[in-house]
Design a protein around this motif. Structure first.
Motif, PDB file in Angstrom:
ATOM      1  N   GLU A   1      -6.724   1.184   7.816  1.00 34.26           N
ATOM      2  CA  GLU A   1      -6.444   1.123   8.361  1.00 34.26           C
ATOM      3  C   GLU A   1      -6.771  -0.786   9.303  1.00 34.26           C
ATOM      4  O   GLU A   1      -6.531  -1.268   9.687  1.00 34.26           O
ATOM      5  N   ILE A   2      -8.417  -0.347   8.625  1.00 36.68           N
ATOM      6  CA  ILE A   2      -8.790  -1.959   8.644  1.00 36.68           C
ATOM      7  C   ILE A   2      -8.305  -2.904   8.455  1.00 36.68           C
ATOM      8  O   ILE A   2      -7.350  -3.889   8.759  1.00 36.68           O
ATOM      9  N   ALA A   3      -8.363  -3.352   7.554  1.00 32.64           N
ATOM     10  CA  ALA A   3      -7.464  -3.775   6.314  1.00 32.64           C
ATOM     11  C   ALA A   3      -5.881  -4.707   7.525  1.00 32.64           C
ATOM     12  O   ALA A   3      -5.529  -5.916   7.901  1.00 32.64           O
ATOM     13  N   GLU A   4      -5.125  -3.646   7.819  1.00 31.65           N
ATOM     14  CA  GLU A   4      -4.027  -3.780   8.773  1.00 31.65           C
ATOM     15  C   GLU A   4      -4.241  -4.213   9.696  1.00 31.65           C
ATOM     16  O   GLU A   4      -3.890  -5.210   9.989  1.00 31.65           O
ATOM     17  N   GLN A   5      -5.309  -4.331  10.199  1.00 31.02           N
ATOM     18  CA  GLN A   5      -5.531  -4.690  12.146  1.00 31.02           C
ATOM     19  C   GLN A   5      -5.911  -6.093  10.922  1.00 31.02           C
ATOM     20  O   GLN A   5      -5.950  -6.968  12.225  1.00 31.02           O
TER      21      GLN A   5
END
Length: 998
Positions: free
Chosen positions: A470-474
């Motif tokens: 999720e952090i990577a996507e944001q």
């Protein structure tokens, strides 16, 4: 993570060709061929979060071996993975393939042209070694990455490494002129400038195809390739599009070698690499800018770079705090701080004119004043203080990984690059993303080019993988918003491979597939990297997947201090506890090793003497830690620490504790070896030699009483040789000699009762070298101290238990420690210092005693325990040392520090004390372990290794020294090794001070 057992089953379908390949490799190669589970396990990880067990490992002895290994693997249809130091952050150097490690032998300089400023090297040469070789010529290779002490040129080329000074010198791709490489089909091709490639050659054919692909997708390249210097994702196809502007292009000519740079070994295996060199700057100055807020540091960077610095590097508050916790880094970082800044920027100016650099430093001070931060710069114009601070910055990754507990800073978005004008806003928004997921990021590195290494703190055993996704996507959305590069320095590998298509679009991603198929149609060179990669969060490839667990065992030491929980947002740690699992703290201590390979360095420090003589991964702190981790998690069978794999990997560990200090994450292999020795003795029993070593404090009084008879055995060759053979001792060594009983002598009480000290006289200095104890007592009394001794009438002298620990007799060692503690605590309670002579004994009270479970008593003794010279320095600083000293007849002292002194930063006090002697010049020998290491150098199977360690630097330095120089060594083992290796006598510092008493 793929376990060794799982990996084995996955290969069942082709077990026969693999077995045949192994046999053929062993038959035809001169180098090492390693297919055992432990060796494969040690090569299953790099500095990333991933683990994939290789098919096998080859360490070619020469270029012929390299060619043969590639040929044999090709015939067997087995993938190949070329590997350097294994320091990759993204999983580039792990895979189910035949790993080829070039670092031990293929590491030479092949050609050098000082006038043209070029050098041709083999891929396994370490960057620092190359620059040391170039320095006398006034040149250097300027892609100075933080892992320069261990990373190889081949690995740097594979990753398109960048370094702290890329703002001035560019990336690896801008400094590689040519590559001779072997292609998957076996062809050896010289890659260089396209206009110099022969018509009709294999290289020209490949160049024409690559250029055609680039021209076909040129519009997509110009739209989707990031316009920042730090762009290392995918293949460097943009360099072959004539219409695409290049962010840094010193040649202006297409070079086919630049396609191999950054290709992560997926297109070819390098044999030789031609590099562009730069003049070595004659002068450097450094300004450390202190900022009250992190945002200000980011915002001001865009103005600082206009001053034309050679580097602008960030150190954030987290890294500052962790550096202050490290005894090796604390005094260095303290000099750079003004108050308690939230971040600092290291701004360097370099060139040939010192006055010009000093003027630039003044302009930096003026700029900061103009920006509202007057007095925020710490000027460092001198080389020594600059080098010390740069070493702290270089250790940034390891410093951050020194956090205890399950949560660790995780690498997956750590080097996204954005234009400088967006840097402050980008970092602020990404920090908000971290907070949304209940974590914090640790920031450091290359502010000058908009590439900041950031690692959110995640627990990969629990919910870390989900948060990572999720952090990577944001984060990717932010990178796209600011027109940056998702991969700005460390490449793609396993953690960013799936983002290549996202960054460049499907058209260019298909072009990358076409490039891969052109060079490697059978997908045999490092498959699964750059194109057709797995997902970054595929649990099968994690080092710590969800099903990861440790085998049940009960450690002998108390490891609960490593079993902590840390709040990622506040940094606060919970109280340590066992959590019902006695293995957990030990496992956490072992897992402090992050595989960065700092222990592979050769330039300075103690770590790691056994690796320095063998250059084998199994004799490296990292290799040992990986083996222990595999053992503790059941991946190497069920024998645990008592198994043969553990015995083999720790065989050459000399328990020097160099890793305790030199390893930025504090891996303490000496303590792990005590655990392993105790487990093996418990399972297998004691050998006669173990008893001989361990029981020394017990039989020393009797040997001393009959010393004339005992010592005479060495003069009777027949008897001496039989004793040595029976005990497994090296025939070249002399048996220990005994000389009286210092503590058993009558000692008159001198000095007053207001200034007391307890002189702890160990077994060696009591029964074998009593002159050291007499000298120390006389010096302390001359300073006005009343000296107590560690003995009571009718009782055996106290013992730290070190010999029992080293021989695996843990319970005996703990009992000795308890006896010592009980005797010394009354002195500690009334403020009397405990002063020792032998570093390995006294420092046991400061170290191992703390993990026996003795609680506050052990901590108080640890705080009260000093080496002889440490106590003198402390007393002098308190104006409590009225010693009058005179010259001793020597103009120079050569000092060799005991390894444990180095581990506890206790060599400097010896240097200080020696400099009190009038007219004495002090030179500290820059050496690793002397090689004797207690009983290690006496053991017949270790004698050669022991002498090789001594010959690394210690013995050559002594031979080159003046014969009238006095040799000083506080360690009993060190003095014996110096005598055996050079024929010269070294003395304890106490004896030299005694000679200097007025």
């Amino acid at each position: 993570m793929t376990s060794l057992t799982d990996n084995h089953h996955a290969r069942d379908a082709r077990i026969k060709p693999v077995t045949e390949m192994e046999a053929r490799l062993k038959r035809e190669l001169a180098g090492d061929v390693l297919f055992d589970h432990a060796s494969r396990g040690r090569y299953s990880t790099d500095a990333s979060i991933y683990q994939i067990t290789p098919v096998g490992v080859v360490i070619p002895r020469h270029q012929r071996d390299l060619g043969l290994a590639l040929e044999i693997a090709r015939d067997a249809g087995v993938p190949v993975l070329a590997r350097g130091a294994g320091t990759s952050q993204c999983g580039q150097t792990v895979g189910e393939a035949l790993v080829i490690d070039t670092t031990r032998h293929l590491n030479g300089v092949v050609e050098f042209d000082a006038e043209a400023r070029t050098v041709v090297v083999e891929p396994g040469i370490v960057l620092d070694h190359l620059n040391a070789w170039l320095k006398p010529h006034g040149l250097w290779y300027p892609v100075d990455v933080s892992t320069s002490a261990q990373c190889t040129i081949g690995g740097m080329a594979g990753n398109n490494s960048c370094g702290s000074r890329s703002i001035r010198y560019g990336n690896m791709v801008h400094n590689v002129l040519g590559v001779d490489a072997v292609l998957p089909d076996g062809n050896e091709v010289g890659f260089g400038f396209v206009d110099e490639l022969a018509e009709g050659s294999k290289a020209r054919h490949l160049a024409d195809r690559v250029r055609a692909i680039a021209e076909r997708v040129g519009p997509e390249i110009r739209e989707h390739f990031p316009k920042v210097l730090r762009r290392v994702g995918g293949y460097n196809l943009d360099l072959f599009d004539c219409q695409n502007p290049k962010p840094y292009d010193p040649d202006g000519r297409a070079n086919l070698a630049h396609l191999l740079v950054g290709s992560e070994g997926t297109l070819g295996v390098s044999r030789r690499i031609k590099l562009r060199l730069s003049p070595l700057p004659k002068h450097k100055v450094l300004g450390v800018v202190n900022f009250p807020t992190f945002y200000q540091a980011m915002d001001v960077t865009q103005h600082i770079v206009k001053l034309d610095p050679s580097a602008v590097e960030l150190v954030d508050r987290t890294m500052i705090d962790l550096s202050l916790e490290n005894p090796a880094f604390r005094p260095v970082i303290e000099k750079a701080l003004i108050g308690r800044p939230d971040a600092v920027l290291l701004v360097e100016f370099a060139g040939q004119d010192r006055d010009a650099q000093l003027q630039a430093l003044s302009r930096l001070n003026e700029l900061m004043a103009d920006l509202g931060l007057p007095g925020s710069v710490v000027d460092m114009p001198e080389p020594a203080e600059q080098a010390a601070l740069w070493n702290v910055r270089k250790a940034g990754l390891n410093i951050m990984m020194s956090m205890k507990g399950d949560g660790k800073p995780v690498s997956f978005i750590e080097d996204c690059a954005v234009p400088l004008e967006h840097l402050a806003e980008y970092t602020d928004k990404l920090t908000q993303v971290f907070h949304r997921y209940g974590t914090e990021g640790t920031w450091y590195a290359h502010a000058s080019v908009g590439t900041l290494h950031v690692r959110p703190i995640l627990d990969m055993r629990r919910d870390g993988a989900e948060k990572m996704r999720e952090i990577a996507e944001q984060a990717s959305a932010l990178v796209r918003e600011y027109k940056g590069a998702y991969s700005g320095e460390h490449g793609d590998g396993l953690c960013r491979g799936e983002w290549v298509a996202w960054q460049f679009g499907e058209t260019i991603n298909d072009a990358f597939r076409e490039i891969k198929a052109l060079f490697d149609p059978e997908n045999r060179f490092n498959p699964g990297k750059i194109v057709d990669t797995p997902q970054m969060d595929d649990d099968r490839y994690f080092r710590f997947p969800r099903h990861y667990k440790t085998i049940p065992l009960t450690p002998v030491f108390d490891w609960s201090a490593w079993n902590v929980k840390r709040d990622p947002l506040t940094g606060e740690q919970s109280a340590p506890g066992s959590a019902g699992d006695p293995t957990h703290g030990l496992a956490m201590a072992v897992e402090m090793c992050n595989n960065n390979g700092h222990c592979r360095k050769f330039d300075a420090g103690t770590m790691c003497p056994s690796y320095r003589i063998t250059k084998e991964e199994q004799h490296l702190t990292r290799g040992r830690a990986n083996t222990l981790r595999l053992v503790l998690s059941g991946q190497l069978g069920e024998e645990g620490l008592a198994g043969d794999d553990v015995k083999e990997v720790l065989d050459l560990c000399v328990s020097c504790k160099g890793c305790k200090r030199d390893c930025p994450t504090g891996v303490d292999m000496a303590k792990f070896k005590i655990e392993a020795r105790a487990a093996r003795v418990s399972a297998k029993g004691l050998s006669l030699r173990d008893r001989f070593v361990g029981e020394l404090p017990r039989y020393a009084p009797w040997a001393s009483r009959f010393s004339s008879l005992v010592n005479a055995t060495e003069r009777v060759p027949f008897i001496a040789s039989r004793i040595k053979r029976g005990l497994g001792l090296a025939p070249q060594r002399t048996l220990p000699t005994f000389h009286g009983n210092f503590l058993g002598e009558s000692h008159a009480t001198q000095g007053n009762t207001t200034r007391e000290v307890m002189l702890f006289v160990d077994t060696f200095n009591n029964y074998m070298e009593g002159d050291n104890a007499r000298a120390a007592k006389r010096v302390l009394e001359a300073a006005g101290y009343r000296v107590h001794l560690n003995v009571r009438k009718g009782e055996r002298p106290l013992c730290c238990g070190r010999t029992y620990l080293s021989s695996g007799q843990f319970d005996r060692a703990k009992r000795e420690a308890r006896r010592t503690l009980d005797h010394l605590m009354p002195y500690v309670d009334r403020g009397v210092a405990i002063v020792g002579l032998e570093p390995s004994c006294l420092l046991t009270m400061r170290d191992e005693f703390l993990q026996y479970g003795f609680g506050d008593e052990a901590k108080r003794l640890s705080d009260a325990a000093y080496l002889f010279e440490e106590f003198l320095v402390k007393a002098r600083a308190a104006d409590e040392l009225p010693l009058e000293l005179k010259p001793v007849g020597h103009r120079r002292a050569m000092l060799h520090g005991h390894c444990h002194q180095k581990a506890f930063d206790a060599v400097r006090p010896v240097e200080q004390v020696l400099r009190w002697i009038p007219g004495l010049e002090v030179t500290t020998i820059e050496s690793s372990c002397c090689g004797m290491a207690g009983s290690f150098g006496y053991e017949v199977e270790h004698y050669e290794a022991s002498m090789q360690m001594a010959e690394l630097s210690l013995l050559p330095a002594i031979r080159e020294s003046d014969n009238d120089a006095v040799l000083v060594a506080d360690g009993t083992s060190c003095r014996h090794q110096i005598h055996d290796g050079s024929g010269r006598e070294a003395i304890h510092v106490a004896r030299l001070l005694e000679q200097a008493l007025a």
